[in-house]
Design an enzyme around this catalytic site. Structure first.
Site, PDB file in Angstrom:
ATOM      1  N   SER A   1     -21.431  69.059 -39.026  1.00 27.13           N
ATOM      2  CA  SER A   1     -21.182  67.628 -38.793  1.00 27.13           C
ATOM      3  C   SER A   1     -22.390  66.836 -39.272  1.00 27.13           C
ATOM      4  O   SER A   1     -23.485  67.384 -39.391  1.00 27.13           O
ATOM      5  CB  SER A   1     -20.996  67.365 -37.297  1.00 27.13           C
ATOM      6  OG  SER A   1     -22.250  67.439 -36.632  1.00 27.13           O
ATOM      7  N   ASP A   2     -22.205  65.553 -39.541  1.00 29.12           N
ATOM      8  CA  ASP A   2     -23.391  64.716 -39.699  1.00 29.12           C
ATOM      9  C   ASP A   2     -24.013  64.577 -38.314  1.00 29.12           C
ATOM     10  O   ASP A   2     -23.377  64.865 -37.295  1.00 29.12           O
ATOM     11  CB  ASP A   2     -23.031  63.360 -40.313  1.00 29.12           C
ATOM     12  CG  ASP A   2     -24.278  62.687 -40.906  1.00 29.12           C
ATOM     13  OD1 ASP A   2     -25.406  63.140 -40.609  1.00 29.12           O
ATOM     14  OD2 ASP A   2     -24.127  61.712 -41.660  1.00 29.12           O
ATOM     15  N   TRP A   3     -25.258  64.139 -38.291  1.00 28.41           N
ATOM     16  CA  TRP A   3     -26.011  64.180 -37.031  1.00 28.41           C
ATOM     17  C   TRP A   3     -25.437  63.193 -35.996  1.00 28.41           C
ATOM     18  O   TRP A   3     -25.622  61.986 -36.096  1.00 28.41           O
ATOM     19  CB  TRP A   3     -27.496  63.908 -37.310  1.00 28.41           C
ATOM     20  CG  TRP A   3     -28.286  65.186 -37.532  1.00 28.41           C
ATOM     21  CD1 TRP A   3     -29.451  65.529 -36.903  1.00 28.41           C
ATOM     22  CD2 TRP A   3     -27.969  66.295 -38.392  1.00 28.41           C
ATOM     23  NE1 TRP A   3     -29.860  66.788 -37.315  1.00 28.41           N
ATOM     24  CE2 TRP A   3     -28.970  67.282 -38.220  1.00 28.41           C
ATOM     25  CE3 TRP A   3     -26.935  66.585 -39.254  1.00 28.41           C
ATOM     26  CZ2 TRP A   3     -28.973  68.500 -38.892  1.00 28.41           C
ATOM     27  CZ3 TRP A   3     -26.923  67.805 -39.940  1.00 28.41           C
ATOM     28  CH2 TRP A   3     -27.931  68.730 -39.748  1.00 28.41           C
ATOM     29  N   GLY A   4     -24.717  63.724 -35.038  1.00 26.67           N
ATOM     30  CA  GLY A   4     -24.047  62.880 -34.054  1.00 26.67           C
ATOM     31  C   GLY A   4     -22.633  62.533 -34.486  1.00 26.67           C
ATOM     32  O   GLY A   4     -21.951  61.759 -33.820  1.00 26.67           O
ATOM     33  N   GLY A   5     -22.182  63.114 -35.577  1.00 31.57           N
ATOM     34  CA  GLY A   5     -20.875  62.754 -36.127  1.00 31.57           C
ATOM     35  C   GLY A   5     -19.722  63.565 -35.559  1.00 31.57           C
ATOM     36  O   GLY A   5     -18.565  63.273 -35.864  1.00 31.57           O
TER      37      GLY A   5
END
Ligand code: BGC
Length: 816
Positions: free
Chosen positions: A229-233
């Site tokens: 995932s993207d960071w926090g995505g």
């Protein structure tokens, strides 16, 4: 690929679930008793950002010094796949030498609008060019045994509200414009990892979007790597596992692991899906820990490569009276604050702490030019200063030529925010006007990772757009200005006369819940060329100190063949470009031209070469939503060849026997036929989408897990609204800063989910739900629940950590 059934049998359910989220900001979890190491991930796309100490994902904390290459936007102007592969290799070597297993790049989102805040980090507005260059990076990186992580999959073309924005895009445009670059990378370079985007695509978060991650990425393209995932995505860990999202980052503590375990136990998640995701992680472990012996990273060599790349990526936009190259002995008035404080990269997670950074002012001594003097000319905070202009004008009068370093303010180019306009700051244009009155020829050196309007261009003799040149950008600029390097850069994006000419100008960036891609396939040059809107500088454009002639086009079913001759006085490089136009009537909305091939050439004066560009899978295809498949429409196509999209002197017709007969265009799409897509009616967009347009607004309160925090001002609770006032004030202060405060912006536009995902396990889902209860006006009850959840969450987190660590170390037989 290795069979991991033995390891899968040894892992407990809890361990499997725990492997699918990170150990901290940059590492995956490891299980020593089974020989599963932690893997280290680092940004990024144009240089390594390995952080020590305070780890963050927004580029705020210091990272170890590393060679800062030109950003992707710059390298894209080279159209040079070999160069891109060399850069990838150097990045991989650097990563390998620092124990980094996964490099978080390259970024290859399509530059849908010239305002995109991360355009400097991406390659192009065109999928063919983006995909081929990104594939070259991936090949280079992975040749060193380090996993490349192409990102952000998919349709991540605006920064505003990126954690909550829903990209509404019709399937055909999605495939042809936004996914094709990823398809090229996956099919041609086989990346071991891939990063999903923050945004939703057509209603579903990218990291849990089965259509993207399973149907297309794995089943159609054959991707066999790990999806991070993207960071926090990441949103729902269970939906992610079920839909092909392998691992979420950064660590949400053990919260997601518990959710996955509960879902398996309750029969809501198929254990086979869990095993499939764990298997993907184990495959990555095998790949990045396989014995390999890459050449060691060599800083001077990498710095020289960065210099070459910056020179190759600089685009000569104008050169009246052959002002450039500057002859030895020319006396130069060097003017502009950027000559001392260079713009060489953008802000955010891609930021690199360079190993060295000579400026234009430092580096001129390495040329045979004479420095008449340096004047700052303008203030970097854009405040007017007449004294600086007077000083610059006086200096200009003493020299043969002015080299004027102008560019975008740093605040204009950052992850997390989009640009608001394409103009240079007024103080810079004012300076240029004053200097032009001296009559001394002015060579403007532009810095900035994207499109800039150039209404002032008539005041200049020459303009070199250097984009963002990385740490050796200043040396490269002098190389080009003095003719050591003949400019070979060709624009990888359109420079419009004015922002208003762009297809998306009236709706980008979207401040709504949805970002409607109403322009369909008419993105950037596809719109300009189809609607007859002349740009200032077309896609593919760039001047040289020599000239090239194109002749003798012939086409067969397999390829186009033509000759290119260097008709000028010096050696130089040229990018021969091939575009395809449908000439028979078509049942599909088709851009007037589409890039389908290119070749980078290096030719000595007088040298002629015969070029053959093969046709391939992608040359004539369209995505047909009726059959949910790629098709080729039978009929006549025009093959156009030349130096750029605005100048295609060679043309030949080709009859293609396709896979489907020519069709009639759907009358509901008629408004699109003129390609003037700056305003598109609801009816036309619905016809393009094939379904009703989703509601653009958030209906809050009540707030939910993914409601954005900036709407908390609507809370029924006065107390909550009062508390929200602090965030509002912080955001207003951030807006006024010369360098954007991206942390504040990140929080302001983040959803409630960020409490859960970005606090390393301190705020569990239960605690986040309590915060939402408070925001929804049940302050007392919510507060009690919050305190309870924080306390119990902390205990559970500690117990989980200990249990995982003990079992992973093999200190105690794992509880099943
Ligand atoms: C960016 C990614 C980056 C990640 C880790 C995110 O904010 O969107 O591109 O790789 O942070 O730093």
């Amino acid at each position: 690929m290795t069979d991991h059934s033995h390891t899968l049998a040894e892992l407990t359910l809890f361990e499997k679930a725990a492997l699918l989220s990170g150990a901290n900001v940059w590492e995956t979890r490891g299980i020593p008793r089974l020989g599963i190491p932690r893997l280290w991930m680092s940004d990024g796309p144009h240089g390594l950002r390995k952080q020590r100490g305070d780890a963050d994902h927004l580029g705020l904390g210091e990272s170890d010094p590393a060679v800062c290459f030109p950003t992707a936007a710059t390298v894209a102007n080279s159209w040079d796949e070999e160069l891109a592969e060399e850069i990838g290799t150097a990045l991989g070597q650097d990563a390998a030498s620092r124990g980094v297993h996964m490099l978080l790049g390259p970024g290859l989102n399509i530059k849908r609008s010239p305002l995109g805040g991360r355009n400097f980090e991406y390659f192009s507005e065109d999928p063919e060019l983006s995909g081929r260059l990104a594939a070259a990076y991936v090949r280079g990186i992975q040749s060193t045994g380090v996993a490349a992580t192409p990102k952000h999959f998919a349709a991540n073309s605006q920064e505003l509200r990126r954690l909550v924005s829903d990209s509404i895009v019709d399937e055909r445009t999605l495939r042809e414009v936004y996914l094709t670059a990823f398809e090229i990378v996956v099919r041609d370079a086989r990346p071991w990892a891939l990063m999903t985007a923050y945004n939703l695509v057509n209603g579903t978060y990218s990291h849990e979007n089965r259509h993207l991650l399973i149907d297309i990425l794995r089943d159609e393209w054959g991707f066999d790597g790990l999806v991070v995932s993207d960071w926090g995505g990441a949103d729902d860990p269970v939906a992610s596992v079920a839909s092909g999202g392998t691992i979420e980052m950064p660590s949400p503590g053990f919260d997601s692991a518990h959710a996955i375990v509960e879902a398996v136990r309750a029969g809501r998640l198929d254990p086979a899906d869990l095993d499939a995701r764990v298997d993907e992680l184990l495959t990555l472990v095998d790949r990045v820990t396989a014995p390999r012996d890459p050449d060691p990273f060599d800083e001077p060599r990498a710095n020289a490569l960065a210099r070459r790349a910056a020179a190759e990526g600089a685009v000569l936009l104008r050169n009246e009276n052959a002002t450039l190259p500057l002859a030895a002995g020319t006396s130069v008035a060097l003017i502009g604050a950027f000559a001392e404080r260079p713009r060489y990269q953008g802000a955010g997670s891609s930021i690199v702490n360079p190993t060295r950074l000579p400026t234009l002012r430092d580096a001129i001594v390495q040329t045979q030019l004479t420095l008449a003097g340096f004047a700052e000319g303008f203030r970097l905070d854009d405040l007017p200063d007449d004294a600086l202009i007077t000083e610059a004008v006086a200096l200009a009068r003493t020299a043969d030529v002015v080299v004027l370093a102008l560019g975008l303010p740093a605040a204009d180019e950052s992850e997390g925010i989009d640009r608001r306009h394409l103009a240079l700051p007024a103080v810079q244009v004012q300076l240029l006007r004053a200097l032009a009155e001296t009559g001394i020829p002015i060579v403007v050196v532009l810095a900035g990772g994207g499109a800039i309007e150039t209404p002032w261009i008539e005041l200049t003799a020459s303009v070199l757009h250097t984009y963002l040149g990385g740490q050796a950008g200043a040396l490269a600029t002098w190389d080009v200005l003095t003719g050591v390097v003949n400019p070979g850069g060709r624009l990888a994006e359109t420079l419009p006369v004015a922002l208003a000419d762009d297809a998306t100008a009236r709706r980008f960036p979207s401040d709504h819940r949805t970002a409607e891609y109403r322009e369909g396939p008419f993105v950037r040059y596809r719109h300009h060329a189809s609607a007859g809107v002349t740009p200032a500088f077309p896609f593919g454009f760039g001047l040289s100190y020599t000239s090239f002639a194109y002749e003798d086009l012939s086409v067969t079913e397999e390829f186009a063949r033509f000759t290119v001759t260097n008709t000028g006085p010096v050696e130089g490089s040229e990018v021969a470009q091939l575009y395809v136009r449908r000439s028979s009537p078509s049942g599909f909305l088709r851009p007037a031209i589409e890039l389908k091939g290119f070749v980078k050439l290096q030719l000595a004066p007088g040298e002629q070469t015969t070029v053959e560009i093969p046709f391939g899978e992608r040359t004539f295809r369209v995505y047909d939503v009726e059959t949910s498949a790629w098709q080729v429409e039978t009929g006549e196509y025009e093959i156009l060849v030349g130096p750029h999209s605005g100048d295609l002197p060679l043309a030949a017709n080709l009859d293609v026997e396709g896979t489907i007969a020519p069709r009639q265009i759907d009358p509901a799409l008629e408004p699109y036929v003129t390609a003037d897509v700056r305003d598109v009616s609801d009816a036309a967009f619905e016809a393009l989408l094939g379904h009703p347009i989703p509601a653009p607004e958030w209906h809050v309160p009540p707030y939910g897990y993914n409601s954005p925090l900036d709407l908390v001002g609507r809370s029924p609770s006065r107390l909550v609204r009062f508390a929200f006032g602090f965030l509002e004030r912080a955001k207003r202060a951030a807006d006024g800063l010369p360098h954007p405060d991206i942390t504040t912006l990140f929080i302001y536009y983040a959803p409630f989910r960020a409490f859960n995902k970005m606090t390393g396990g301190a705020v569990t889902r239960e605690a986040t739900d309590a915060v939402i209860t408070i925001a929804n006006g049940r302050v007392g009850g919510g507060f009690v629940a919050l305190v309870r959840a924080l306390v119990s969450g902390r205990q559970r987190e500690r117990a989980s950590r200990e249990r995982f660590a003990r079992a992973a170390a093999g200190q105690r037989p794992p509880a099943r």
